[in-house]
Design an enzyme around this catalytic site. Structure first.
Site, mmCIF file in Angstrom:
data_model
loop_
_atom_site.group_PDB
_atom_site.id
_atom_site.type_symbol
_atom_site.label_atom_id
_atom_site.label_comp_id
_atom_site.label_asym_id
_atom_site.label_seq_id
_atom_site.Cartn_x
_atom_site.Cartn_y
_atom_site.Cartn_z
ATOM 1 N N CYS A 1 0.857 -1.176 0.000
ATOM 2 C CA CYS A 1 0.000 0.000 0.000
ATOM 3 C C CYS A 1 0.897 1.231 0.000
ATOM 4 O O CYS A 1 1.984 1.204 -0.585
ATOM 5 C CB CYS A 1 -0.985 -0.019 1.170
ATOM 6 S SG CYS A 1 -0.240 -0.054 2.824
ATOM 7 N N TRP A 2 0.481 2.312 0.627
ATOM 8 C CA TRP A 2 1.253 3.556 0.552
ATOM 9 C C TRP A 2 2.566 3.475 1.322
ATOM 10 O O TRP A 2 3.622 3.806 0.801
ATOM 11 C CB TRP A 2 0.405 4.712 1.085
ATOM 12 C CG TRP A 2 1.100 6.037 1.073
ATOM 13 C CD1 TRP A 2 1.547 6.742 2.151
ATOM 14 C CD2 TRP A 2 1.449 6.824 -0.076
ATOM 15 N NE1 TRP A 2 2.151 7.923 1.756
ATOM 16 C CE2 TRP A 2 2.095 7.987 0.383
ATOM 17 C CE3 TRP A 2 1.276 6.639 -1.448
ATOM 18 C CZ2 TRP A 2 2.568 8.963 -0.479
ATOM 19 C CZ3 TRP A 2 1.747 7.629 -2.309
ATOM 20 C CH2 TRP A 2 2.379 8.771 -1.825
#
Length: 357
Positions: free
Chosen positions: A100-101
Protein backbone atom coordinates in the site's frame (compact mmCIF):
# COMPACT_ATOMS: atom_id res chain seq x y z
CA UNK A 1 18.75 -7.41 7.27
CA UNK A 2 15.60 -9.55 7.42
CA UNK A 3 12.44 -7.88 8.73
CA UNK A 4 11.30 -9.24 12.11
CA UNK A 5 7.90 -10.09 10.61
CA UNK A 6 8.29 -13.26 8.48
CA UNK A 7 5.50 -12.04 6.20
CA UNK A 8 7.27 -8.80 5.32
CA UNK A 9 9.66 -8.30 2.40
CA UNK A 10 12.36 -5.68 2.86
CA UNK A 11 12.64 -3.06 0.14
CA UNK A 12 16.28 -4.02 -0.43
CA UNK A 13 15.08 -7.50 -1.43
CA UNK A 14 12.44 -6.33 -3.91
CA UNK A 15 14.42 -6.55 -7.15
CA UNK A 16 15.94 -9.94 -6.42
CA UNK A 17 12.69 -11.47 -5.12
CA UNK A 18 10.04 -10.34 -7.59
CA UNK A 19 10.20 -13.49 -9.72
CA UNK A 20 9.20 -15.69 -6.81
CA UNK A 21 5.76 -14.05 -6.59
CA UNK A 22 2.77 -14.98 -8.73
CA UNK A 23 1.20 -11.54 -8.41
CA UNK A 24 1.97 -8.05 -7.16
CA UNK A 25 -1.14 -6.58 -5.54
CA UNK A 26 -1.52 -2.84 -4.98
CA UNK A 27 -4.27 -2.33 -2.40
CA UNK A 28 -4.28 1.47 -2.62
CA UNK A 29 -7.21 3.39 -4.06
CA UNK A 30 -7.73 3.45 -7.85
CA UNK A 31 -6.63 7.11 -7.94
CA UNK A 32 -3.35 6.31 -6.18
CA UNK A 33 -2.78 3.33 -8.48
CA UNK A 34 -3.46 5.40 -11.61
CA UNK A 35 -0.88 7.98 -10.55
CA UNK A 36 1.89 5.37 -10.34
CA UNK A 37 2.47 1.78 -9.27
CA UNK A 38 5.07 -0.97 -9.32
CA UNK A 39 5.34 -2.35 -12.88
CA UNK A 40 3.14 -5.42 -13.33
CA UNK A 41 0.99 -4.72 -10.27
CA UNK A 42 -2.77 -5.24 -10.26
CA UNK A 43 -5.12 -3.02 -8.25
CA UNK A 44 -7.26 -4.65 -5.55
CA UNK A 45 -8.20 -1.54 -3.53
CA UNK A 46 -9.26 -2.10 0.06
CA UNK A 47 -10.60 1.48 0.13
CA UNK A 48 -11.98 3.12 -3.00
CA UNK A 49 -11.35 6.79 -3.78
CA UNK A 50 -14.37 8.09 -1.88
CA UNK A 51 -13.84 5.79 1.10
CA UNK A 52 -10.20 6.86 1.42
CA UNK A 53 -11.24 10.53 1.54
CA UNK A 54 -13.98 9.70 4.05
CA UNK A 55 -11.55 7.92 6.39
CA UNK A 56 -8.97 10.70 6.10
CA UNK A 57 -11.55 13.35 6.94
CA UNK A 58 -12.81 11.33 9.92
CA UNK A 59 -9.22 10.91 11.16
CA UNK A 60 -8.60 14.67 11.13
CA UNK A 61 -11.97 15.99 12.22
CA UNK A 62 -13.10 13.39 14.76
CA UNK A 63 -10.36 11.02 15.96
CA UNK A 64 -7.93 8.33 14.78
CA UNK A 65 -9.98 5.75 16.72
CA UNK A 66 -13.20 6.62 14.91
CA UNK A 67 -11.38 6.47 11.58
CA UNK A 68 -9.89 3.07 12.38
CA UNK A 69 -13.26 1.60 13.33
CA UNK A 70 -14.96 2.65 10.11
CA UNK A 71 -11.81 1.88 8.11
CA UNK A 72 -11.71 -1.68 9.45
CA UNK A 73 -15.32 -2.22 8.42
CA UNK A 74 -14.78 -0.89 4.91
CA UNK A 75 -11.49 -2.73 4.43
CA UNK A 76 -13.02 -6.02 5.59
CA UNK A 77 -15.95 -5.59 3.20
CA UNK A 78 -13.67 -4.82 0.24
CA UNK A 79 -11.23 -7.66 0.97
CA UNK A 80 -14.20 -10.05 1.13
CA UNK A 81 -15.36 -8.80 -2.27
CA UNK A 82 -11.90 -9.35 -3.80
CA UNK A 83 -11.79 -12.87 -2.35
CA UNK A 84 -15.19 -13.73 -3.80
CA UNK A 85 -14.66 -12.13 -7.20
CA UNK A 86 -11.00 -12.79 -7.95
CA UNK A 87 -9.18 -15.13 -5.57
CA UNK A 88 -11.34 -18.13 -4.66
CA UNK A 89 -10.15 -20.27 -7.56
CA UNK A 90 -6.44 -19.76 -6.91
CA UNK A 91 -4.42 -22.76 -5.64
CA UNK A 92 -2.77 -23.01 -2.24
CA UNK A 93 0.67 -22.52 -3.86
CA UNK A 94 -0.22 -19.03 -5.11
CA UNK A 95 2.20 -16.42 -3.70
CA UNK A 96 1.29 -12.73 -3.84
CA UNK A 97 3.28 -9.65 -2.82
CA UNK A 98 1.06 -6.96 -1.36
CA UNK A 99 1.74 -3.27 -0.83
CA UNK A 100 0.00 0.00 0.00
CA UNK A 101 1.25 3.56 0.55
CA UNK A 102 3.70 2.96 3.41
CA UNK A 103 3.46 -0.78 4.01
CA UNK A 104 0.98 -0.18 6.83
CA UNK A 105 -2.63 -0.81 7.70
CA UNK A 106 -4.18 -1.54 4.31
CA UNK A 107 -1.60 -4.00 3.00
CA UNK A 108 -1.13 -5.46 6.48
CA UNK A 109 -4.81 -6.37 6.73
CA UNK A 110 -4.91 -7.98 3.29
CA UNK A 111 -1.68 -9.91 3.91
CA UNK A 112 -2.89 -11.16 7.29
CA UNK A 113 -6.16 -12.49 5.90
CA UNK A 114 -4.52 -14.24 2.95
CA UNK A 115 -2.00 -15.90 5.22
CA UNK A 116 -4.73 -17.01 7.62
CA UNK A 117 -6.46 -18.66 4.67
CA UNK A 118 -3.29 -20.58 3.84
CA UNK A 119 -1.61 -18.64 1.04
CA UNK A 120 1.99 -17.50 1.55
CA UNK A 121 1.41 -13.79 1.07
CA UNK A 122 4.12 -11.22 1.72
CA UNK A 123 3.76 -7.54 2.57
CA UNK A 124 6.21 -5.08 1.03
CA UNK A 125 7.87 -3.13 3.81
CA UNK A 126 7.68 0.65 3.29
CA UNK A 127 5.17 0.16 0.47
CA UNK A 128 4.95 2.49 -2.50
CA UNK A 129 6.92 5.22 -0.71
CA UNK A 130 9.87 2.88 -0.40
CA UNK A 131 9.55 1.84 -4.04
CA UNK A 132 9.48 5.48 -5.10
CA UNK A 133 12.84 6.04 -3.40
CA UNK A 134 14.26 3.10 -5.36
CA UNK A 135 13.06 4.64 -8.63
CA UNK A 136 14.61 8.03 -7.88
CA UNK A 137 17.93 6.48 -6.82
CA UNK A 138 17.89 4.11 -9.80
CA UNK A 139 17.42 6.91 -12.32
CA UNK A 140 20.25 8.90 -10.77
CA UNK A 141 22.50 5.86 -10.94
CA UNK A 142 21.48 5.12 -14.53
CA UNK A 143 22.57 8.61 -15.53
CA UNK A 144 26.05 7.66 -14.32
CA UNK A 145 26.15 4.10 -15.68
CA UNK A 146 24.70 4.35 -19.20
CA UNK A 147 26.09 5.82 -22.41
CA UNK A 148 23.83 6.85 -25.27
CA UNK A 149 24.03 7.09 -29.04
CA UNK A 150 21.66 9.87 -30.05
CA UNK A 151 19.60 9.66 -33.25
CA UNK A 152 19.09 13.23 -34.45
CA UNK A 153 16.93 14.34 -37.32
CA UNK A 154 14.37 16.90 -38.41
CA UNK A 155 10.68 16.39 -37.74
CA UNK A 156 9.35 13.68 -40.01
CA UNK A 157 12.69 12.02 -40.58
CA UNK A 158 11.42 8.84 -38.87
CA UNK A 159 13.62 8.75 -35.77
CA UNK A 160 11.15 6.75 -33.71
CA UNK A 161 10.60 4.26 -36.51
CA UNK A 162 14.33 3.75 -37.04
CA UNK A 163 14.67 3.15 -33.29
CA UNK A 164 12.24 0.26 -33.67
CA UNK A 165 14.30 -1.15 -36.53
CA UNK A 166 17.46 -0.79 -34.47
CA UNK A 167 15.83 -2.85 -31.72
CA UNK A 168 14.72 -5.50 -34.22
CA UNK A 169 18.32 -5.73 -35.39
CA UNK A 170 19.55 -6.40 -31.85
CA UNK A 171 20.44 -2.92 -30.60
CA UNK A 172 19.38 -1.52 -27.23
CA UNK A 173 16.99 1.41 -27.35
CA UNK A 174 15.31 3.82 -24.95
CA UNK A 175 12.07 5.06 -26.52
CA UNK A 176 11.29 8.23 -24.56
CA UNK A 177 8.32 9.16 -26.73
CA UNK A 178 6.85 5.68 -26.43
CA UNK A 179 7.15 5.73 -22.65
CA UNK A 180 5.71 9.25 -22.47
CA UNK A 181 2.90 8.43 -24.94
CA UNK A 182 3.68 11.62 -26.85
CA UNK A 183 5.56 12.51 -30.04
CA UNK A 184 7.23 15.56 -28.59
CA UNK A 185 5.63 18.54 -30.33
CA UNK A 186 2.49 20.68 -30.21
CA UNK A 187 0.87 18.06 -32.47
CA UNK A 188 2.39 15.13 -30.63
CA UNK A 189 -0.24 13.84 -28.24
CA UNK A 190 -1.68 10.44 -29.07
CA UNK A 191 -5.42 10.54 -29.84
CA UNK A 192 -7.70 9.37 -27.02
CA UNK A 193 -4.76 8.33 -24.83
CA UNK A 194 -3.54 10.30 -21.80
CA UNK A 195 0.10 10.63 -20.90
CA UNK A 196 1.17 8.93 -17.66
CA UNK A 197 1.75 11.03 -14.57
CA UNK A 198 5.26 12.37 -13.99
CA UNK A 199 5.84 9.69 -11.34
CA UNK A 200 4.43 7.05 -13.64
CA UNK A 201 6.73 8.18 -16.44
CA UNK A 202 9.75 7.97 -14.15
CA UNK A 203 8.75 4.45 -13.10
CA UNK A 204 8.45 3.43 -16.76
CA UNK A 205 11.90 4.92 -17.43
CA UNK A 206 13.38 3.10 -14.44
CA UNK A 207 11.82 -0.18 -15.54
CA UNK A 208 13.02 0.24 -19.14
CA UNK A 209 16.58 1.02 -18.07
CA UNK A 210 16.58 -1.97 -15.71
CA UNK A 211 15.99 -4.21 -18.72
CA UNK A 212 19.08 -2.85 -20.52
CA UNK A 213 22.79 -3.64 -20.20
CA UNK A 214 24.64 -0.55 -19.02
CA UNK A 215 27.91 -1.88 -20.47
CA UNK A 216 26.44 -1.58 -23.98
CA UNK A 217 25.46 1.61 -25.80
CA UNK A 218 21.78 2.55 -25.87
CA UNK A 219 20.17 4.32 -28.84
CA UNK A 220 17.82 7.20 -28.06
CA UNK A 221 16.19 10.04 -29.99
CA UNK A 222 17.26 13.64 -29.59
CA UNK A 223 14.56 15.11 -27.38
CA UNK A 224 13.86 18.30 -25.49
CA UNK A 225 13.74 18.18 -21.71
CA UNK A 226 9.96 17.87 -21.90
CA UNK A 227 8.07 15.25 -23.87
CA UNK A 228 4.58 16.64 -23.97
CA UNK A 229 3.77 17.52 -20.38
CA UNK A 230 6.42 15.24 -18.89
CA UNK A 231 9.94 16.09 -17.79
CA UNK A 232 12.90 13.81 -18.47
CA UNK A 233 14.95 13.71 -15.22
CA UNK A 234 17.74 16.28 -15.41
CA UNK A 235 20.65 13.95 -14.71
CA UNK A 236 19.48 11.46 -17.34
CA UNK A 237 18.92 14.21 -19.90
CA UNK A 238 22.43 15.57 -19.31
CA UNK A 239 23.89 12.13 -19.98
CA UNK A 240 21.80 11.71 -23.14
CA UNK A 241 22.85 15.11 -24.45
CA UNK A 242 26.49 14.26 -23.83
CA UNK A 243 26.18 11.23 -26.13
CA UNK A 244 27.53 10.94 -29.64
CA UNK A 245 25.07 11.95 -32.36
CA UNK A 246 24.22 10.55 -35.74
CA UNK A 247 21.66 12.28 -37.93
CA UNK A 248 18.90 10.57 -39.88
CA UNK A 249 18.34 12.59 -43.05
CA UNK A 250 15.70 12.43 -45.76
CA UNK A 251 14.34 14.85 -48.33
CA UNK A 252 11.26 16.96 -47.65
CA UNK A 253 8.97 14.84 -49.82
CA UNK A 254 9.84 11.73 -47.83
CA UNK A 255 9.28 13.52 -44.55
CA UNK A 256 5.89 14.82 -45.67
CA UNK A 257 4.86 11.35 -46.81
CA UNK A 258 5.95 9.82 -43.52
CA UNK A 259 4.16 12.44 -41.42
CA UNK A 260 0.90 11.98 -43.32
CA UNK A 261 1.14 8.26 -42.51
CA UNK A 262 2.07 8.77 -38.87
CA UNK A 263 -0.45 11.54 -38.16
CA UNK A 264 -3.32 10.11 -40.18
CA UNK A 265 -5.67 10.85 -37.25
CA UNK A 266 -5.41 14.55 -38.11
CA UNK A 267 -6.38 13.89 -41.71
CA UNK A 268 -9.41 11.91 -40.55
CA UNK A 269 -10.28 14.49 -37.85
CA UNK A 270 -9.64 17.94 -39.38
CA UNK A 271 -11.20 19.84 -36.46
CA UNK A 272 -8.70 18.33 -34.06
CA UNK A 273 -5.89 19.40 -36.42
CA UNK A 274 -7.27 22.95 -36.45
CA UNK A 275 -7.43 23.07 -32.66
CA UNK A 276 -3.79 22.05 -32.39
CA UNK A 277 -2.65 24.61 -34.95
CA UNK A 278 -4.58 27.31 -33.09
CA UNK A 279 -2.17 26.82 -30.19
CA UNK A 280 0.45 28.51 -32.40
CA UNK A 281 -1.61 31.72 -32.82
CA UNK A 282 0.57 33.78 -30.47
CA UNK A 283 3.62 32.88 -32.54
CA UNK A 284 2.32 33.23 -36.12
CA UNK A 285 -0.76 35.42 -35.79
CA UNK A 286 -4.41 34.81 -36.54
CA UNK A 287 -4.06 35.48 -40.28
CA UNK A 288 -1.52 32.67 -40.77
CA UNK A 289 -3.52 30.26 -38.61
CA UNK A 290 -6.63 31.03 -40.66
CA UNK A 291 -4.68 30.26 -43.83
CA UNK A 292 -3.62 26.91 -42.41
CA UNK A 293 -7.22 26.18 -41.41
CA UNK A 294 -8.33 26.99 -44.97
CA UNK A 295 -5.75 24.54 -46.30
CA UNK A 296 -7.25 21.84 -44.08
CA UNK A 297 -10.75 22.65 -45.33
CA UNK A 298 -9.50 22.29 -48.90
CA UNK A 299 -7.78 18.94 -48.18
CA UNK A 300 -4.39 20.44 -48.96
CA UNK A 301 -2.70 18.35 -46.31
CA UNK A 302 0.48 17.63 -48.23
CA UNK A 303 1.09 21.32 -48.97
CA UNK A 304 0.24 22.29 -45.39
CA UNK A 305 2.57 19.72 -43.83
CA UNK A 306 5.40 20.87 -46.07
CA UNK A 307 4.83 24.49 -45.04
CA UNK A 308 4.73 23.55 -41.36
CA UNK A 309 8.06 21.76 -41.73
CA UNK A 310 9.76 24.64 -43.50
CA UNK A 311 8.24 27.48 -41.47
CA UNK A 312 7.93 25.99 -37.98
CA UNK A 313 9.76 22.75 -37.32
CA UNK A 314 12.98 22.99 -39.33
CA UNK A 315 14.17 26.36 -37.96
CA UNK A 316 13.51 25.18 -34.40
CA UNK A 317 15.46 21.99 -34.99
CA UNK A 318 18.48 23.71 -36.50
CA UNK A 319 18.83 26.13 -33.60
CA UNK A 320 18.18 23.63 -30.81
CA UNK A 321 20.27 20.69 -32.00
CA UNK A 322 23.57 22.57 -31.95
CA UNK A 323 22.73 24.27 -28.67
CA UNK A 324 21.66 21.17 -26.78
CA UNK A 325 23.79 18.37 -28.27
CA UNK A 326 27.46 19.39 -28.25
CA UNK A 327 28.59 16.23 -30.06
CA UNK A 328 26.35 16.85 -33.07
CA UNK A 329 28.27 16.99 -36.37
CA UNK A 330 26.78 17.85 -39.74
CA UNK A 331 29.03 15.34 -41.50
CA UNK A 332 27.88 12.37 -39.38
CA UNK A 333 24.61 11.18 -40.91
CA UNK A 334 22.73 8.30 -42.52
CA UNK A 335 20.37 8.85 -45.43
CA UNK A 336 16.80 7.53 -45.38
CA UNK A 337 16.04 6.95 -49.04
CA UNK A 338 12.23 6.89 -48.68
CA UNK A 339 9.60 5.94 -46.10
CA UNK A 340 9.37 2.25 -47.00
CA UNK A 341 9.98 -0.56 -44.51
CA UNK A 342 13.06 -1.58 -46.49
CA UNK A 343 14.50 1.93 -46.34
CA UNK A 344 14.11 2.16 -42.56
CA UNK A 345 15.70 -1.26 -42.06
CA UNK A 346 18.60 -0.25 -44.32
CA UNK A 347 19.10 3.03 -42.44
CA UNK A 348 19.14 1.19 -39.10
CA UNK A 349 21.74 -1.24 -40.44
CA UNK A 350 23.93 1.68 -41.56
CA UNK A 351 23.61 3.35 -38.15
CA UNK A 352 24.78 0.19 -36.40
CA UNK A 353 27.64 -0.13 -38.89
CA UNK A 354 28.76 3.45 -38.22
CA UNK A 355 28.78 2.76 -34.50
CA UNK A 356 31.25 -0.07 -34.96
CA UNK A 357 33.64 1.91 -37.14
Amino acid sequence: MQPSNPHKLGMDELSSSLKQFDAIIDVRSPAEFALDHIPGAVNFPVLNNEERIQIGTLYKQVSPFAAKKLGAALVSKNIARHLEESLLELPREWRPLIYCWRGGERSGAFTHILNRIGWKAMQLEDGYQGFRKIVIAGLEQAAKDFSFQVICGMTGSGKTRVLQDLQEQGAQILDLEGLAIHRGSVLGNEPDVDQPSQKGFETLLWNALNSLDSSQVVFVESESKKVGGLHVPDALMETIRAGNCIELRSDTATRVSWLLREYHHFVSNPESFKQKLSLLTSRYGKLKIDQWHDAIDQDQFRELVQELLVAHYDPSYQSSIVRNFPNYREDNFVLLENDSDEAFAKAAKHIIAQLTI
